[in-house]
Write a protein that holds these residues in place. Structure first.
Motif, mmCIF file in Angstrom:
data_model
loop_
_atom_site.group_PDB
_atom_site.id
_atom_site.type_symbol
_atom_site.label_atom_id
_atom_site.label_comp_id
_atom_site.label_asym_id
_atom_site.label_seq_id
_atom_site.Cartn_x
_atom_site.Cartn_y
_atom_site.Cartn_z
ATOM 1 N N LEU A 32 0.795 -1.234 0.000
ATOM 2 C CA LEU A 32 0.000 0.000 0.000
ATOM 3 C C LEU A 32 0.823 1.277 0.000
ATOM 4 C CD1 LEU A 32 -2.513 -1.116 2.791
ATOM 5 C CD2 LEU A 32 -2.868 -1.217 0.308
ATOM 6 N N GLY A 33 2.107 1.162 0.346
ATOM 7 C CA GLY A 33 2.951 2.345 0.448
ATOM 8 C C GLY A 33 2.896 3.003 1.810
ATOM 9 N N HIS A 34 2.179 2.394 2.743
ATOM 10 C CA HIS A 34 2.114 2.882 4.118
ATOM 11 C C HIS A 34 1.661 1.743 5.023
ATOM 12 C CE1 HIS A 34 -2.319 2.949 4.256
ATOM 13 N NE2 HIS A 34 -2.228 3.300 2.980
ATOM 14 N N ALA A 35 1.943 1.876 6.301
ATOM 15 C CA ALA A 35 1.549 0.862 7.279
ATOM 16 C C ALA A 35 0.512 1.451 8.226
ATOM 17 C CB ALA A 35 2.771 0.387 8.058
ATOM 18 N N GLY A 36 -0.061 0.606 9.065
ATOM 19 C CA GLY A 36 -0.993 1.073 10.078
ATOM 20 C C GLY A 36 -2.446 0.737 9.806
ATOM 21 N N VAL A 37 -2.721 -0.111 8.823
ATOM 22 C CA VAL A 37 -4.099 -0.468 8.517
ATOM 23 C C VAL A 37 -4.620 -1.496 9.519
ATOM 24 C CG1 VAL A 37 -5.667 -1.412 6.768
ATOM 25 C CG2 VAL A 37 -3.760 0.048 6.076
ATOM 26 N N TYR A 38 -3.843 -2.534 9.797
ATOM 27 C CA TYR A 38 -4.245 -3.602 10.718
ATOM 28 C C TYR A 38 -3.195 -3.762 11.805
ATOM 29 C CZ TYR A 38 -7.198 -4.744 6.723
ATOM 30 O OH TYR A 38 -8.091 -4.683 5.685
ATOM 31 N N PRO A 39 -3.609 -4.130 13.021
ATOM 32 C CA PRO A 39 -2.654 -4.268 14.124
ATOM 33 C C PRO A 39 -1.830 -5.555 14.071
ATOM 34 C CG PRO A 39 -4.858 -4.728 14.906
ATOM 35 C CD PRO A 39 -4.988 -4.263 13.490
ATOM 36 N N ASN A 73 4.258 -16.927 17.865
ATOM 37 C CA ASN A 73 4.192 -15.546 17.373
ATOM 38 C C ASN A 73 3.219 -14.701 18.198
ATOM 39 O OD1 ASN A 73 1.587 -16.100 16.314
ATOM 40 N ND2 ASN A 73 2.430 -16.720 14.353
ATOM 41 N N GLY A 74 3.012 -15.113 19.428
ATOM 42 C CA GLY A 74 2.185 -14.326 20.347
ATOM 43 C C GLY A 74 0.733 -14.220 19.933
ATOM 44 N N GLY A 75 0.283 -15.112 19.065
ATOM 45 C CA GLY A 75 -1.098 -15.060 18.614
ATOM 46 C C GLY A 75 -1.348 -14.040 17.517
ATOM 47 N N TYR A 76 -0.277 -13.449 16.986
ATOM 48 C CA TYR A 76 -0.430 -12.401 15.981
ATOM 49 C C TYR A 76 -0.464 -12.917 14.550
ATOM 50 C CZ TYR A 76 0.549 -9.150 19.756
ATOM 51 O OH TYR A 76 0.503 -8.458 20.924
ATOM 52 N N GLY A 77 -0.115 -14.173 14.320
ATOM 53 C CA GLY A 77 -0.040 -14.694 12.968
ATOM 54 C C GLY A 77 1.219 -14.215 12.273
ATOM 55 N N HIS A 78 1.324 -14.535 11.007
ATOM 56 C CA HIS A 78 2.485 -14.096 10.230
ATOM 57 C C HIS A 78 2.043 -13.862 8.792
ATOM 58 C CE1 HIS A 78 6.670 -13.403 9.464
ATOM 59 N NE2 HIS A 78 6.643 -14.248 8.433
ATOM 60 N N THR A 79 2.725 -12.965 8.119
ATOM 61 C CA THR A 79 2.419 -12.639 6.729
ATOM 62 C C THR A 79 3.689 -12.264 5.988
ATOM 63 O OG1 THR A 79 0.999 -11.302 5.289
ATOM 64 C CG2 THR A 79 1.884 -10.205 7.245
ATOM 65 N N GLY A 80 3.611 -12.347 4.678
ATOM 66 C CA GLY A 80 4.726 -11.973 3.825
ATOM 67 C C GLY A 80 4.234 -11.766 2.405
ATOM 68 N N ILE A 81 5.157 -11.468 1.513
ATOM 69 C CA ILE A 81 4.845 -11.234 0.106
ATOM 70 C C ILE A 81 5.362 -12.422 -0.706
ATOM 71 C CG2 ILE A 81 5.251 -9.760 -1.905
ATOM 72 C CD1 ILE A 81 3.607 -8.353 0.235
ATOM 73 N N TYR A 82 4.456 -13.068 -1.425
ATOM 74 C CA TYR A 82 4.826 -14.211 -2.257
ATOM 75 C C TYR A 82 5.643 -13.731 -3.452
ATOM 76 C CZ TYR A 82 4.370 -18.541 -4.885
ATOM 77 O OH TYR A 82 4.639 -19.707 -5.567
ATOM 78 N N ILE A 83 6.771 -14.408 -3.723
ATOM 79 C CA ILE A 83 7.633 -13.991 -4.830
ATOM 80 C C ILE A 83 7.718 -15.039 -5.942
ATOM 81 C CG2 ILE A 83 8.981 -12.374 -3.485
ATOM 82 C CD1 ILE A 83 11.189 -14.493 -3.261
ATOM 83 N N GLY A 84 7.011 -16.150 -5.764
ATOM 84 C CA GLY A 84 7.031 -17.213 -6.755
ATOM 85 C C GLY A 84 7.859 -18.396 -6.302
ATOM 86 N N ASN A 85 7.689 -19.531 -6.979
ATOM 87 C CA ASN A 85 8.484 -20.725 -6.718
ATOM 88 C C ASN A 85 8.420 -21.167 -5.251
ATOM 89 O OD1 ASN A 85 9.931 -22.723 -7.975
ATOM 90 N ND2 ASN A 85 11.914 -21.748 -7.624
ATOM 91 N N ASN A 86 7.246 -21.017 -4.634
ATOM 92 C CA ASN A 86 7.020 -21.379 -3.223
ATOM 93 C C ASN A 86 7.872 -20.589 -2.243
ATOM 94 O OD1 ASN A 86 4.940 -23.307 -3.587
ATOM 95 N ND2 ASN A 86 6.466 -24.713 -4.379
ATOM 96 N N GLN A 87 8.284 -19.379 -2.617
ATOM 97 C CA GLN A 87 9.097 -18.508 -1.771
ATOM 98 C C GLN A 87 8.323 -17.239 -1.435
ATOM 99 O OE1 GLN A 87 12.535 -19.359 -0.992
ATOM 100 N NE2 GLN A 87 11.845 -21.307 -1.861
ATOM 101 N N PHE A 88 8.624 -16.671 -0.259
ATOM 102 C CA PHE A 88 8.027 -15.398 0.129
ATOM 103 C C PHE A 88 9.043 -14.572 0.899
ATOM 104 C CE2 PHE A 88 7.283 -18.061 3.778
ATOM 105 C CZ PHE A 88 7.153 -17.232 4.890
ATOM 106 N N ILE A 89 8.839 -13.263 0.901
ATOM 107 C CA ILE A 89 9.664 -12.329 1.667
ATOM 108 C C ILE A 89 8.849 -11.907 2.874
ATOM 109 C CG2 ILE A 89 10.810 -10.077 1.698
ATOM 110 C CD1 ILE A 89 11.085 -10.272 -1.339
ATOM 111 N N SER A 90 9.483 -11.939 4.056
ATOM 112 C CA SER A 90 8.754 -11.495 5.243
ATOM 113 C C SER A 90 9.698 -10.868 6.254
ATOM 114 C CB SER A 90 7.996 -12.659 5.890
ATOM 115 O OG SER A 90 8.874 -13.574 6.499
#
Length: 128
Positions: A32-39, A73-90
């Motif tokens: 999005l170009g900014h953070a702070g949408v979800y905790p 992860n303290g109940g916060y979950g985890h997320t990242g950006i998929y880059i292809g070939n079963n890889q992601f950046i996080s």
């Protein structure tokens, strides 16, 4: 942002300690170009259910991947950006890194919930 812009932005942070353990802020910045949408990643996944796709069928580079919350992860979950070939950046506790989807699940015990397509991130029904 286009999927390529998301990937380019995410890649800029590889190897840095920016966003240490703030994976959702990292994904929002790249998407999005900014953070702070979800905790947290967990809250983002819940709020974006109208756009979310369970599993990985149809996943494309630039999509945001989401993992289940647990004690590690303290109940916060985890997320990242998929880059292809079963890889992601996080953003992890040890900096922004490239990870393998299956290896991440195996090493952390966090189940892959699914993904939100690039361009749909942050368009959930609940904003915090």
């Amino acid at each position: 942002m286009s999927a390529q812009s998301v990937l380019n932005t995410a890649a800029q942070y590889l190897g840095t300690n920016d966003y240490n353990s703030f994976c959702e802020a990292f994904v929002e910045q790249a998407s999005l170009g900014h953070a702070g949408v979800y905790p947290s990643a967990s809250q983002a996944w819940i709020a974006q259910q109208k756009s979310a796709v369970q599993g990985t069928q149809g996943i494309q580079p630039g999509d945001a991947v989401y993992f289940s919350a647990d004690k590690s992860n303290g109940g916060y979950g985890h997320t990242g950006i998929y880059i292809g070939n079963n890889q992601f950046i996080s953003a992890t506790y040890n900096g922004v890194k490239t990870e393998n989807l299956a290896q991440w699940q195996k090493s952390t015990g966090q189940k892959l919930l699914g993904y939100v397509p690039s361009g749909q991130v942050g368009r959930g029904t609940a904003q915090y």
